[in-house]
Scaffold this motif. Structure first.
Motif, PDB file in Angstrom:
ATOM      1  N   PRO A  69       0.801  -1.236   0.000  1.00 33.45           N
ATOM      2  CA  PRO A  69       0.000   0.000   0.000  1.00 33.45           C
ATOM      3  C   PRO A  69       0.832   1.283   0.000  1.00 33.45           C
ATOM      4  O   PRO A  69       0.407   2.294  -0.573  1.00 33.45           O
ATOM      5  N   LEU A  70       2.004   1.256   0.610  1.00 33.02           N
ATOM      6  CA  LEU A  70       2.819   2.470   0.669  1.00 33.02           C
ATOM      7  C   LEU A  70       3.394   2.855  -0.693  1.00 33.02           C
ATOM      8  O   LEU A  70       3.845   3.990  -0.880  1.00 33.02           O
ATOM      9  N   ASN A  71       3.360   1.943  -1.653  1.00 30.03           N
ATOM     10  CA  ASN A  71       3.878   2.247  -2.990  1.00 30.03           C
ATOM     11  C   ASN A  71       3.011   3.245  -3.741  1.00 30.03           C
ATOM     12  O   ASN A  71       3.464   3.856  -4.718  1.00 30.03           O
ATOM     13  N   GLN A  72       1.752   3.419  -3.288  1.00 32.61           N
ATOM     14  CA  GLN A  72       0.885   4.367  -3.969  1.00 32.61           C
ATOM     15  C   GLN A  72       1.515   5.756  -4.000  1.00 32.61           C
ATOM     16  O   GLN A  72       1.467   6.460  -5.022  1.00 32.61           O
ATOM     17  N   ARG A  73       2.117   6.164  -2.900  1.00 31.31           N
ATOM     18  CA  ARG A  73       2.748   7.494  -2.840  1.00 31.31           C
ATOM     19  C   ARG A  73       3.870   7.615  -3.866  1.00 31.31           C
ATOM     20  O   ARG A  73       4.010   8.644  -4.518  1.00 31.31           O
ATOM     21  N   LYS A  74       4.655   6.529  -4.022  1.00 29.85           N
ATOM     22  CA  LYS A  74       5.739   6.554  -5.002  1.00 29.85           C
ATOM     23  C   LYS A  74       5.195   6.663  -6.418  1.00 29.85           C
ATOM     24  O   LYS A  74       5.731   7.417  -7.247  1.00 29.85           O
ATOM     25  N   TYR A  75       4.115   5.953  -6.707  1.00 29.58           N
ATOM     26  CA  TYR A  75       3.537   6.022  -8.055  1.00 29.58           C
ATOM     27  C   TYR A  75       2.942   7.400  -8.345  1.00 29.58           C
ATOM     28  O   TYR A  75       2.960   7.859  -9.494  1.00 29.58           O
ATOM     29  N   ILE A  76       2.421   8.055  -7.331  1.00 33.11           N
ATOM     30  CA  ILE A  76       1.928   9.423  -7.516  1.00 33.11           C
ATOM     31  C   ILE A  76       3.081  10.341  -7.914  1.00 33.11           C
ATOM     32  O   ILE A  76       2.954  11.191  -8.810  1.00 33.11           O
ATOM     33  N   GLU A  77       4.236  10.151  -7.273  1.00 33.20           N
ATOM     34  CA  GLU A  77       5.425  10.941  -7.623  1.00 33.20           C
ATOM     35  C   GLU A  77       5.892  10.629  -9.040  1.00 33.20           C
ATOM     36  O   GLU A  77       6.234  11.540  -9.817  1.00 33.20           O
TER      37      GLU A  77
END
Length: 260
Positions: free
Chosen positions: A32-40
């Motif tokens: 779930p924390l990868n969502q932030r990376k994909y937004i970037e």
């Protein structure tokens, strides 16, 4: 933000393919924390909508309907490009029947159930006839995780806990079982001494078994690339895959199927 809200937004804003959306859905479900990376990553100029797979034209190609198996990790998956890598562009542009067996963070060395070795063995079992071409990524993870390089085998016994042993086992088994053209490709130089040794060793393995190499590591056109083309020192953006990697793979694979 929920995963589905995030995926709807990124699909619309970045013109993401359905396949890539599914890849991101699975990854964000597991991590779930990868969502932030994909937004970037979605905000990078190199991942703008105009570089997307869906914006890529199809043309009559020697690769049309050729079954090509790609075994790799995050660079084959397209981690820095929202899960759209050169593999997806070859599918859209050339009409190749691509099999994209790629897992983020995995290694050649046989250390877990997701290693190249384990996944290759599954492909051997599930597809005894094999692909028209087998494409193997020289994983950057073995270098960044400092896996042992190992040595070329002289007796047919491969140490799968080493980079060389795993690489040689996969190439030799593909040659024996499938007898298809094999292409090993490298990453551009990312200032890792072990990876440079891996590239040299891959060349030795390729020469031993009659495989081809696509060497981005020593290619001067892939040195000091602009941020448009690279999300970080290892992972290309969609612009990088589409404008730099795709023409190289298109030309090399077309040459290989013509010679088959």
């Amino acid at each position: 933000m929920s995963n589905e809200t995030f995926l709807i937004s990124i699909k619309q804003n970045n013109q993401l393919s359905d396949y890539a959306v599914q890849e991101l859905r699975m990854d964000c479900s597991e991590h779930p924390l990868n969502q932030r990376k994909y937004i970037e990553l979605a905000a990078l100029h190199g991942n703008a909508a105009k570089y997307g797979v869906v914006q890529t034209d199809t043309y009559i190609s020697p690769l049309l309907n050729k079954k090509i198996l790609f075994l790799g990790s995050s660079v084959t998956l397209g981690y820095g490009a929202l899960a759209e890598s050169f593999v997806d562009y070859l599918w859209k542009r050339d009409g190749a029947l691509v099999i994209k067996d790629a897992e983020n963070g995995t290694t050649l060395t046989d250390d877990d159930e997701y290693s190249y070795v384990k996944r290759f063995q599954e492909n051997l079992k599930n597809d005894p006839e094999g692909p028209d071409v087998f494409v193997l990524q020289l994983s950057t993870n073995d270098a960044t995780q400092s896996k042992p390089l190992g040595k070329i085998a002289n007796d047919g016994k491969y140490d799968l806990q080493t980079i060389t042993g795993a690489l040689e086992y996969i190439v030799s088994a593909a040659k024996e079982k499938w007898n298809c053209p094999i292409l090993i490709f490298t990453n551009p130089d990312f200032n890792n001494p072990l990876y440079e040794q891996m590239v040299d060793r891959a060349q030795e393995v390729a020469e031993k078994y009659g495989a081809e190499m696509l060497d981005f590591f020593h290619d001067p056109n892939f040195k000091n690339l602009d941020s448009l083309y690279m999300a970080d020192p290892i992972h290309p953006t969609r612009a990088g895959y589409k404008e730099l990697w795709l023409p190289k793979f298109d030309a090399k694979l077309s040459e290989m199927v013509a010679e088959k």
